[in-house]
Design a protein around this motif. Structure first.
Motif, mmCIF file in Angstrom:
data_model
loop_
_atom_site.group_PDB
_atom_site.id
_atom_site.type_symbol
_atom_site.label_atom_id
_atom_site.label_comp_id
_atom_site.label_asym_id
_atom_site.label_seq_id
_atom_site.Cartn_x
_atom_site.Cartn_y
_atom_site.Cartn_z
ATOM 1 N N GLY A 14 -16.105 37.017 -14.411
ATOM 2 C CA GLY A 14 -15.925 38.237 -13.640
ATOM 3 C C GLY A 14 -14.473 38.610 -13.496
ATOM 4 N N TRP A 15 -14.303 39.727 -12.840
ATOM 5 C CA TRP A 15 -12.976 40.269 -12.569
ATOM 6 C C TRP A 15 -12.761 40.346 -11.070
ATOM 7 N N PHE A 16 -11.589 39.946 -10.671
ATOM 8 C CA PHE A 16 -11.155 39.989 -9.289
ATOM 9 C C PHE A 16 -9.799 40.676 -9.251
ATOM 10 N N ARG A 17 -9.435 41.220 -8.110
ATOM 11 C CA ARG A 17 -8.141 41.884 -8.035
ATOM 12 C C ARG A 17 -7.474 41.595 -6.697
ATOM 13 N N GLU B 267 -10.079 40.074 -4.112
ATOM 14 C CA GLU B 267 -11.459 40.493 -3.871
ATOM 15 C C GLU B 267 -12.221 40.588 -5.186
ATOM 16 N N GLY B 268 -13.528 40.454 -5.118
ATOM 17 C CA GLY B 268 -14.363 40.610 -6.286
ATOM 18 C C GLY B 268 -14.454 42.059 -6.703
ATOM 19 N N VAL B 269 -14.450 42.290 -7.998
ATOM 20 C CA VAL B 269 -14.580 43.641 -8.553
ATOM 21 C C VAL B 269 -15.906 43.764 -9.300
ATOM 22 N N SER C 269 -16.806 49.787 -4.076
ATOM 23 C CA SER C 269 -15.703 50.720 -4.332
ATOM 24 C C SER C 269 -15.564 51.095 -5.807
ATOM 25 N N VAL C 270 -16.194 50.314 -6.708
ATOM 26 C CA VAL C 270 -16.041 50.605 -8.135
ATOM 27 C C VAL C 270 -17.345 51.013 -8.801
ATOM 28 N N LYS C 271 -18.446 50.964 -8.073
ATOM 29 C CA LYS C 271 -19.738 51.324 -8.662
ATOM 30 C C LYS C 271 -19.699 52.748 -9.201
#
Length: 124
Positions: free
Chosen positions: A34-37, A45-47, A62-64
Motif C-alpha cells: 500500500g501507499w501511505f503519506r 496516514e494510509g492512502v 479523502s482520495v476515493k
C-alpha cells in the motif's frame, strides 16, 4: 528481506495527475502492499492498500474517486494513479509491504517493510 523502490513523485498544479510506482524484490510472505503519506507536521496516514493475492483494495475517504491502486503481480510492482490532485495531497508518499489483517496493515502495525519515500507537491 523485501526491498521496496519507489518512483514517480514530483510537482504538479492542482487538478493534475501523477503515477507512483513501487517495485518489490524478495516478495515472499507479503500479503498487503500500500501507499501511505506524511505531510509536514502531521502523522503518517494510509492512502490506499491492496491485498496482493485477491486484489481487495481500500482507500482513504479523502482520495476515493481520485486515486487508484493497482498491481502487476508478475512484476511485483504496485502503482498509485493520482488524478485531480489537490494542494492537501502534498506529502511524502511511502510504499509499504506487510502481512497480518487488513486493519492492522492500514494502521501500520504490520507494515514490515518501507520504501524510501517519494515527494508529491501540488500547487494551487
Amino acid at each position: 528481506q523485501v526491498q521496496l523502490v519507489e518512483s514517480g513523485g514530483g510537482s504538479v498544479q492542482a487538478g493534475g495527475s501523477l503515477r507512483l510506482s513501487c517495485a518489490a524484490s524478495g516478495y515472499t510472505g507479503i500479503i498487503h502492499m500500500g501507499w501511505f503519506r506524511q505531510a509536514p507536521g502531521k502523522e503518517r496516514e494510509g492512502v490506499a492498500t491492496i491485498h496482493v493475492r485477491d486484489g481487495y483494495r481500500n482507500y482513504a475517504d479523502s482520495v476515493k474517486g481520485r486515486f487508484t491502486i493497482s498491481q502487476d503481480y508478475a512484476q511485483n510492482t504496485v502503482y498509485l494513479q493520482m488524478n485531480n490532485l489537490r494542494p492537501d495531497d502534498t506529502a511524502m508518499y511511502y510504499c509499504g509491504a506487510g502481512s497480518g489483517t487488513w486493519s492492522a496493515f492500514w494502521g501500520q502495525s504490520t507494515v514490515d517493510f518501507w520504501g524510501q519515500g517519494t515527494q508529491v507537491t501540488v500547487s494551487s
